[in-house]
Each structure stands twice: as structure tokens, then as C-alpha cells.
Design a protein around this motif. Structure first.
Motif, PDB file in Angstrom:
ATOM      1  N   PRO A 131       8.455   7.212   6.408  1.00  0.00           N
ATOM      2  CA  PRO A 131       8.409   5.791   6.792  1.00  0.00           C
ATOM      3  C   PRO A 131       7.537   5.582   8.017  1.00  0.00           C
ATOM      4  N   ARG A 132       6.799   4.511   8.011  1.00  0.00           N
ATOM      5  CA  ARG A 132       5.933   4.195   9.144  1.00  0.00           C
ATOM      6  C   ARG A 132       6.688   3.363  10.183  1.00  0.00           C
ATOM      7  N   PRO A 133       6.236   3.367  11.425  1.00  0.00           N
ATOM      8  CA  PRO A 133       6.908   2.565  12.458  1.00  0.00           C
ATOM      9  C   PRO A 133       6.603   1.077  12.366  1.00  0.00           C
ATOM     10  N   LEU A 134       5.506   0.684  11.698  1.00  0.00           N
ATOM     11  CA  LEU A 134       5.105  -0.721  11.642  1.00  0.00           C
ATOM     12  C   LEU A 134       4.562  -1.054  10.265  1.00  0.00           C
ATOM     13  N   TYR A 135       5.053  -2.167   9.717  1.00  0.00           N
ATOM     14  CA  TYR A 135       4.534  -2.703   8.463  1.00  0.00           C
ATOM     15  C   TYR A 135       4.139  -4.158   8.709  1.00  0.00           C
ATOM     16  N   ARG A 136       2.894  -4.474   8.375  1.00  0.00           N
ATOM     17  CA  ARG A 136       2.366  -5.816   8.632  1.00  0.00           C
ATOM     18  C   ARG A 136       1.993  -6.478   7.300  1.00  0.00           C
TER      19      ARG A 136
END
Length: 474
Positions: A131-136
Motif C-alpha cells: 500500500p502506498r502512503p498517498l492516493y490522489r
């Protein structure tokens, strides 16, 4: 996975002495929408702290928290708690989108913008262990939206369990609107397919619906087709719309013919210079009085929204606004103090001017002055706001507003709706605490429909000027 979804309570809602009905109106529809993307064998719970006590001794694998500005402090505390217990914590919502760096200090993952594209991508990454720390959010579409997990909603805890959203955002770009930051980087207004919206409506039991869309009438082609599809369903519904949409020939009549009985109207201010400064040109040169007369003439009650503290407002604005609203027969009014939410054009402007007083997000609740007004002191602004509520909801004002109606039934309906909202707080408080607030829904339906003006012509006489509806977006 074991998944826990939380809507934290606003700070004031946790007080044993303050439990207004507005916190028990609608279930957390956004979280229930995200839950629909989970796998069938995932174990998911959804808790709304406004209507139930949170269980904090559990050990979920994933915790998802929706964050509003005045619940940020509580949301971060909950996030920190579950991170210490080993859960992967994801934060999203309006406040997270405005201040992702602030939220990231309390989360493993943060979401910026709406989640229809980012949430499925995150779930795939999480299951793959990366999982990534940021999703935009970049892709804006409601195509393929799975059915909302309404089985997770405790219907008896809410006055209006049948809330629904069939669009996202708004076609307008008002300077103080929080949603402008939320939808930055992509389309700011888009709708479901009409057939998908109608299928969701058909899933809802009973008669009453509440459309939580920012502007249900914003895409005229979509709204017209939706109202056509709702004809004959026997629904009673409430929604929000602009003055311009009310004045548009034909569309309002279609809405009434399929069950519209109450509209949240964003009047905001009676001053044209304020409208220009706040980038609301769609309200300029509109006859507010004519809009109200159209609504009342079709049997639709009005909840008027008004904002105090704009730069042209002085000490006279409160009494002038209340007097106008009462004289127009507005059934209910919602007053706000202008609040410069982070990420909005109003915040940027006021910060540049050195007018922002603090960043105590608990007070960014539209009831406190968190900036220096141009023509009012902060104390005068807050007192004027409170006085406006007191004066509008005095029995004398309620009865004077009711007297503007042409029929006795209309006057009684006005009085019942206005008084029911503000004069019976002890009863609402008891119903909420006893988990019986849902039992008041038949009363709401009776007021919405039982006292409305009837016509022997039937609903067909309401549908006019359909040729003006094709291909327009206001």
C-alpha cells in the motif's frame, strides 16, 4: 480482512448536554459506498460515533476514518489508537484533502479527493502487501459503482435513513466552498447514469428520500431524465438546489410531479457585492422572492441558507436577513458564519490579508468567527448569528411566516415544520438516546405531504416547457 469504518463525532456532539437532531439525520453514506468495494469474505463493521458508542478494544486489520474539519482532532486520536494496536489506518475526506500533510502524521495511507478510483487501487495494493502512503484522485466517474452496503447502516438510529447521492460535486465554484479543494485535479461535477440512480432508489424501502447531492438540478439533462423515471413511484423527497434552478421553466415542475416537497435553497446573502466577491454570479440578478413564490406555489417548502460575515455585512445584516426570510414565508432557515476552510479561495485570500485568527479546527464550525470581519467585530458577528436564530425561530416569527400562506393547511404545515425542527429539542433528544428517532419519520412524511395543496388535475399539469431542458447544464 477485518475492516472497521468510522465516522468520528464532532467534538460538540460528544457532550452529554448537546445532542441536536441534525447529528442523527443521515447515515455515513460515503463509508457505506466504499464498503461495497470490499470482498464478500471481508468482515466489515461501520460505526457512526454520533449515534453509538465506539468499540475501541477490537483489532481490525484495516481502519478507515472519514475526516471533517471539526472532527479532525477526534479522528486523529482514533487513528493513533488503532495504529498502536497494529492496524493499517487510512484517512480520507474533505479535511484530509485540504491538509494531507497534517493527516499523514496520523495515518499509514491518506486519500486526496473522491475515492471511486483510488479506493479500489488501494485495496489491490494492500492485499498485495504494497500500500502506498498517498492516493490522489484523477479519474472522475460513477460508472460501475457497486450497490451501497446499506446493510451496514443502523436505520433505526437515523431520522432520514433513505439518504442518497446520485452525483458528485457542483458545477459552480463559490470562493468559500470546501468542495472546490476536494475536487481539484479532475472534474468537479459528474453524475451517475440515470438507470443506475433509479435502481438505487428502488432499493430503498418506504416513501421518503433525501438527496444529499450538492446540486441535484446541476445537470439539467440528467435531472430531467431522473425525474421522468421517478414519476409514479409514490416517493416524497427533499433536496438542494440553486435559485437559478428554481427559476428555470419546467424542471421544477417535473421535480414536484415526482415527489419534491422541500428544497434547501442557497440564498447565502441579499447583497450583490457579496455575491460577486464570493464568486456566486449564478445568484446575481435573480429574483429571490420569485423563486420562493414558485416553490410555495407548487407546494414545496423552503429551507433557506444564509451566510453572515462577508465583507459588505455590517451590524444591520442580521435583522435585515431575518425580516426578509420571515416575510417571504421561508419555513426553516440555516444560518452560518462565513468560515474560511483551508484549501478554499476565501482561506487563501484571508491568509494573505492576515485576517485568519487561528487554526483551531474545532471552531471552524460556521458558528464561530475564526477571521477578522471587514465591518464587524468578531463578538458582534457571533452574537448577531445567534440572535438571527433566536429571532427567526421565535413563536411570533413562526406564526408570522405561517400567516403568509394562502391557505389554512399551508399555514399549519409551515408552523408544524418550523416548530418541529427547533421547538422540540427535548423530544428529539429523548428519541435519539432511546434509539427511536426513526419512528418520527412518518410524522415528517405527513408534514411533507399530508398538508400540501392538492390539485384535481393530477401531476401532469406540472410538466411544462420540456423543450427547454435538453442539453443544458447550469
Amino acid at each position: 480482512m477485518k475492516v472497521k469504518m468510522i465516522l468520528p463525532a464532532l467534538t460538540e456532539a460528544l457532550s452529554p448536554f448537546f445532542r441536536p437532531i441534525k447529528y442523527s439525520l443521515f447515515p455515513p453514506l460515503g463509508l457505506a459506498t466504499l464498503a461495497a468495494y470490499l470482498d464478500a469474505d471481508d468482515e466489515v463493521t461501520l460505526q457512526d460515533e454520533h449515534v453509538e458508542r465506539l468499540r475501541l478494544d477490537d483489532e481490525p486489520d484495516l481502519v478507515v476514518i472519514q475526516v471533517y474539519i471539526t472532527s479532525a482532532r477526534r479522528a486523529y486520536a482514533l487513528a493513533d489508537h488503532y495504529r498502536r494496536r497494529g492496524a493499517h489506518v487510512a484517512l480520507g475526506g474533505l479535511h484530509v484533502t485540504s491538509l494531507p500533510e497534517e493527516a499523514a502524521a496520523h495515518a499509514d495511507t491518506v486519500f486526496v479527493g473522491p475515492g471511486e478510483d483510488t479506493w479500489p487501487a488501494f485495496l489491490a495494493d494492500l492485499r498485495a502487501g504494497r500500500p502506498r502512503p498517498l492516493y490522489r484522485s484523477r479519474v472522475r466517474t460513477l460508472a460501475g459503482l457497486p450497490p451501497i452496503r446499506r446493510d451496514l447502516i443502523r436505520r433505526s438510529h437515523y431520522l432520514v435513513p433513505n439518504s442518497i447521492v446520485v452525483s458528485r460535486g457542483c458545477p459552480h465554484a463559490c470562493a468559500f466552498c470546501y468542495k472546490e479543494a476536494f475536487f481539484a485535479g479532475g472534474r468537479g461535477f459528474y453524475t451517475q447514469r440515470v438507470d443506475d440512480a433509479l435502481r438505487e432508489i428502488e432499493r430503498l424501502p418506504g416513501r421518503h428520500l433525501y438527496f444529499l447531492d450538492d446540486h441535484l438540478f446541476g445537470d439539467v439533462r440528467f435531472a430531467s431524465a431522473l425525474f421522468d423515471g421517478m414519476r409514479g413511484l409514490g416517493r416524497l423527497w427533499q433536496a438542494a438546489g440553486t435559485v437559478a434552478s428554481v427559476l428555470r421553466p419546467g424542471l421544477l415542475e417535473k421535480a414536484v410531479a415526482c415527489g419534491l416537497r422541500s428544497l434547501f435553497g442557497r440564498f447565502e446573502t441579499l447583497d450583490a457585492d457579496n455575491l460577486r466577491a464570493q464568486a456566486k454570479p449564478h445568484n446575481l440578478r435573480r429574483d429571490y422572492g420569485e423563486a420562493i413564490r414558485r416553490l410555495h406555489g407548487l407546494g414545496v417548502m423552503v429551507n433557506g441558507s444564509f451566510v453572515f460575515g462577508m465583507d459588505e455585512d455590517d451590524a444591520r445584516v442580521f435583522d435585515r436577513t431575518v425580516e426578509w426570510a420571515v416575510g417571504q414565508g421561508v419555513e426553516t432557515a440555516t444560518f452560518h458564519i462565513l468560515t474560511p476552510y483551508p484549501g478554499t479561495a476565501t482561506f487563501v485570500q484571508m491568509e494573505e490579508q492576515g485576517r485568519i485568527l487561528h487554526r483551531d479546527w474545532d471552531l471552524y464550525d460556521t458558528r464561530h468567527a475564526v477571521f477578522r470581519p471587514a465591518k464587524l467585530g468578531t463578538d458582534a458577528l457571533e452574537e448577531g448569528y445567534r440572535r438571527a436564530y433566536r429571532e427567526f425561530y421565535r413563536w411570533g416569527s413562526i406564526l408570522r411566516g405561517a400567516s403568509t400562506k394562502e391557505t389554512l393547511a399551508g399555514g399549519l404545515r409551515h408552523a408544524a415544520y418550523a416548530a418541529g425542527w427547533k421547538k422540540f429539542e427535548p423530544l428529539w433528544d429523548w428519541l435519539i438516546r432511546a434509539r427511536r428517532v426513526g419512528r418520527a419519520l412518518p410524522v415528517l412524511e405527513t408534514v411533507l405531504d399530508g398538508l400540501r395543496r392538492r390539485s384535481d388535475e393530477g401531476p401532469e399539469h406540472l410538466v411544462r416547457h420540456e423543450h427547454a431542458l435538453v442539453g443544458e447544464t447550469e
